[in-house]
Design a protein around this motif. Structure first.
Motif, mmCIF file in Angstrom:
data_model
loop_
_atom_site.group_PDB
_atom_site.id
_atom_site.type_symbol
_atom_site.label_atom_id
_atom_site.label_comp_id
_atom_site.label_asym_id
_atom_site.label_seq_id
_atom_site.Cartn_x
_atom_site.Cartn_y
_atom_site.Cartn_z
ATOM 1 N N THR A 17 0.782 -1.354 -0.030
ATOM 2 C CA THR A 17 -0.159 -0.008 0.090
ATOM 3 C C THR A 17 0.886 1.441 -0.059
ATOM 4 O O THR A 17 0.350 2.211 -0.645
ATOM 5 N N THR A 37 -5.339 -4.217 4.333
ATOM 6 C CA THR A 37 -5.943 -3.905 2.984
ATOM 7 C C THR A 37 -6.734 -5.293 2.841
ATOM 8 O O THR A 37 -6.141 -6.156 2.917
ATOM 9 N N ASP A 55 -4.087 -1.967 -5.987
ATOM 10 C CA ASP A 55 -3.684 -2.476 -4.723
ATOM 11 C C ASP A 55 -4.327 -3.500 -4.457
ATOM 12 O O ASP A 55 -5.611 -3.613 -4.352
HETATM 13 MG MG LIG Z 1 -2.119 -2.730 2.121
#
Ligand SMILES: [Mg+2]
Ligand SMILES: Nc1nc2c(ncn2[C@@H]2O[C@H](COP(=O)(O)OP(=O)(O)OP(=O)(O)O)[C@@H](O)[C@H]2O)c(=O)[nH]1
Length: 624
Positions: A17, A37, A55
């Motif tokens: 990230t 995430t 991502d």
């Molecule tokens: Mg992440």
């Protein structure tokens, strides 16, 4: 031409990230533990708007199964959206073994790839040497040594990403979906493992050992007694700081709103417009903004703890206690983010495999004290709890706040335990062992913390300027119209729409000691918890007679108008009451079940009512 798509793929907590933020100029959440995430996120590449960077949640393998890990697999295979045209494989240089396997998996798919050997600054610090050129030769793809948090290194990554092949118009994909899945499933784990070990032997020169200070620090903070003591001390310190440091700035904000009110009184004729600005907007928005310093301090501490690597250790420390409640350490990370906001917490529950445990985690997440409760707690504490020092060092107000957080934690744990007992009767409980890789301790990255902190402060200000502002105006209208009739004996607000409504529902809350003003304020407060504070500001500004109105600050008003039992009952109500539409909507989306959402909402409201009732009844007997 459609944009090319590059996906960031790698193990949890390796810096994907951070890279994503650097490649796209975004400000997505970063923290030093696995599972931050949980969904894919897209952004435009800063150096070429024709490239979309994606991502992904961290995963160790494309053949993994929890809902967040499945997202990574589905994106890479093109089951979720268009298949990426290239992969940026992010590897943790200090733990290459964990990532290489997946790099090899991606290679079998034949997608173009560049490997970012991230956290290389930490690796170098510990004397670990990786032969990047050799690794690149063995893998047949470019390998970059990177430190995502360093801007020079980021530039190198941007250049490498810019060199990845773009989508070529009309070109057929290398593999169809079925073929790709078949190839992945056909991979032999043992052969992969052997291949990884073979590569490691050729490129890693020094095996890594943790430095002595790290092991000593771990031994202390993970010690069952000392560790617990340290955890308690850290938490106490946080709450003390929230009080002690915020005070001067809060005073300044309060004074400026009072000054603005005076300016309006002096320069405008009395009338609806002046009242709207003063009693509606200034009293409403001002009452919430006063708590900005406390929220900022709390977030700063949370970010610091997140970035240092301490939080998952606290999780492991509490794992024993958690398992008694039927939850594994897996639930801890989502629950941790609940202290900021229940919405990401409910989403983070995707990292939990067991469906029952996932649902329980979602159900109890709203009980943990989110930052929107802070203004409510802080208001009432400032109004009714004396600012005294107890036991020599502790500030009584800070201690009370700590107690409220503890009440949320204990309630959540207790609820999970009850649900476990109920489920066990039906034979539903399965316990998964905690398989969590502990991140290494790291010096927090202050630039990062400042940027994230600013993001949070901005979000709070935005809410004050939009939702809270709008609701203050609406509420002002509801408490102003219709005006008092000729020869009225009561304050004008009694005759307004909101006044009638407040009197109408007050009997329901009378056993909890709530006044009709509180009932009015709770109605817009259903949208979001902190709105109740701005609403109280407006309601009391309108109730006050004109001399009193000079005193616009809400804290002394609550001090004079609420008895202790009422104040305590109100606090108890807000430990449980799920008054946050965003959370409820997220629960609905994540559970995908109206029935579960209703059960959770109903249960929380019932708990709120019951506890506020008990608190009020007991407190009014003891105190009055
Ligand atoms: Mg992440
Ligand atoms: N020293 C150092 N720290 C880094 C580097 N890259 C990332 N970090 C830190 O590593 C931690 C994890 O970064 P994230 O970007 O959240 O990791 P992620 O791979 O997205 O993690 P998940 O979303 O949980 O899979 C954060 O505390 C970062 O500040 C690096 O190159 N050097």
């Amino acid at each position: 031409m459609t944009a090319s798509r590059f996906a960031l793929l790698g193990a949890p907590n390796c810096g994907k990230t951070v890279l994503f933020n650097g490649l796209t100029g975004s400000n997505a959440k970063v923290a030093n533990y696995a599972g931050v995430t949980v969904d894919r996120r897209e952004g435009r590449f800063v150096d070429d708007p024709n490239v979309v960077v994606i991502d992904l949640p961290g995963t160790y393998s494309l053949r993994a199964t929890s809902p967040d890990e499945k997202v990574a697999r589905d994106v890479v295979l093109g089951k979720l959206g268009q298949q990426p045209d290239a992969i940026v494989s992010v590897a943790d240089a200090t733990n290459l073994r964990m990532t290489l396997r997946m790099v090899l998996e991606v290679k079998t798919l034949g997608l173009p790839m560049v490997v970012s050997l991230n956290l290389s600054d930490v690796a170098r610090h510990r004397g670990l040497k990786i032969d990047a050129a050799k690794l690149s030769e063995l893998l047949g793809v470019p390998v970059l040594e990177t430190a995502a948090i360093d801007s020079r290194s980021m530039r190198a990554v941007r250049e490498a990403v810019a060199r990845l092949p773009r989508k070529t118009e009309g070109a057929a994909h290398a593999l169809t979906l079925e073929e790709a899945e078949k190839r992945l499933d056909a991979l032999d784990s043992n052969a992969l493992y052997a291949q990884v070990e073979d590569i490691l032997r050729q490129v890693v020169r020094h095996e890594l050992t943790l430095p002595a200070w790290h092991r000593q620090l771990d031994a202390i903070v993970m010690h069952p007694v000392w560790g617990m003591l340290i955890l308690m001390l850290i938490l106490m310190l946080v709450f003390q700081a929230v009080y002690a440091w915020a005070e001067p700035v809060m005073g300044m904000i309060e004074d400026s709103f009072a000054w603005l009110g005076d300016v309006i009184t002096e320069n405008m004729d009395e009338g609806p417009l002046a009242s709207l600005i003063k009693d509606g907007i200034l009293a409403g928005v001002g009452s919430v903004l006063v708590f900005l310093p406390q929220i900022t301090i709390l977030f700063a501490f949370i970010l610091l703890l997140e970035d240092s690597g301490y939080l998952p250790r606290a999780a492991l420390l509490l794992d024993n206690a958690m398992s008694r409640s039927g939850l594994s350490g897996r639930a801890f990370i989502p629950l941790l983010s609940s202290f900021a906001c229940a919405v990401p917490a409910v989403m983070a529950a995707r990292t939990i495999q067991d469906p029952r445990e996932r649902l329980v985690t979602i159900a109890i997440a709203p009980m943990l004290t989110c930052s929107a409760r802070l203004p409510i707690y802080a208001l009432i504490i400032a109004a009714v709890i004396p600012d005294e020092t107890v036991l020599g060092i502790f500030n009584l107000q800070g201690l009370t706040l700590f107690g409220l957080y503890l009440a949320g934690i204990v309630s959540a744990g207790f609820t999970a335990w009850v649900l476990k007992v109920l489920a066990r009767k039906r034979g539903h409980v399965q316990q998964f062992p905690l398989l969590m890789e502990l991140p290494t301790f790291r010096m927090p990255n202050f630039k990062h913390i400042l940027i994230s902190l600013w993001g949070k402060v901005k979000a709070f200000l935005m809410r004050a300027g939009t939702v809270i502002f709008a609701l203050s105006v609406v509420l002002w209208a509801l408490v102003s119209f219709p005006g008092a009739p000729e020869g009225a004996t009561q304050p004008a607000i009694d005759y307004s729409i909101a006044g009638h409504l407040g009197h109408l529902i007050q009997p329901l809350f009378a056993p909890l000691g709530f006044t009709w003003q509180m009932c009015i304020a709770m109605i817009p407060g259903i949208a979001a918890r902190e709105v109740v504070v701005s609403a109280l500001g407006t309601v009391y500004a309108m109730t006050a007679s004109s001399e009193e109105a000079l005193e616009t600050a809400l804290i002394p008003v609550v001090h004079d108008n609420w008895g202790l039992p009422t104040a305590f009952a109100f606090l108890a109500w807000y430990i449980y009451a799920p008054m946050c539409l965003a959370t409820l909507a997220t629960i609905r989306r994540e559970t995908n079940s109206a029935r579960h959402t209703l059960m959770i909402t109903g249960g929380l409201f019932a708990a709120a009512y019951l506890f506020a009732l008990i608190v009020y009844q007991i407190a009014s007997r003891i105190l009055g």
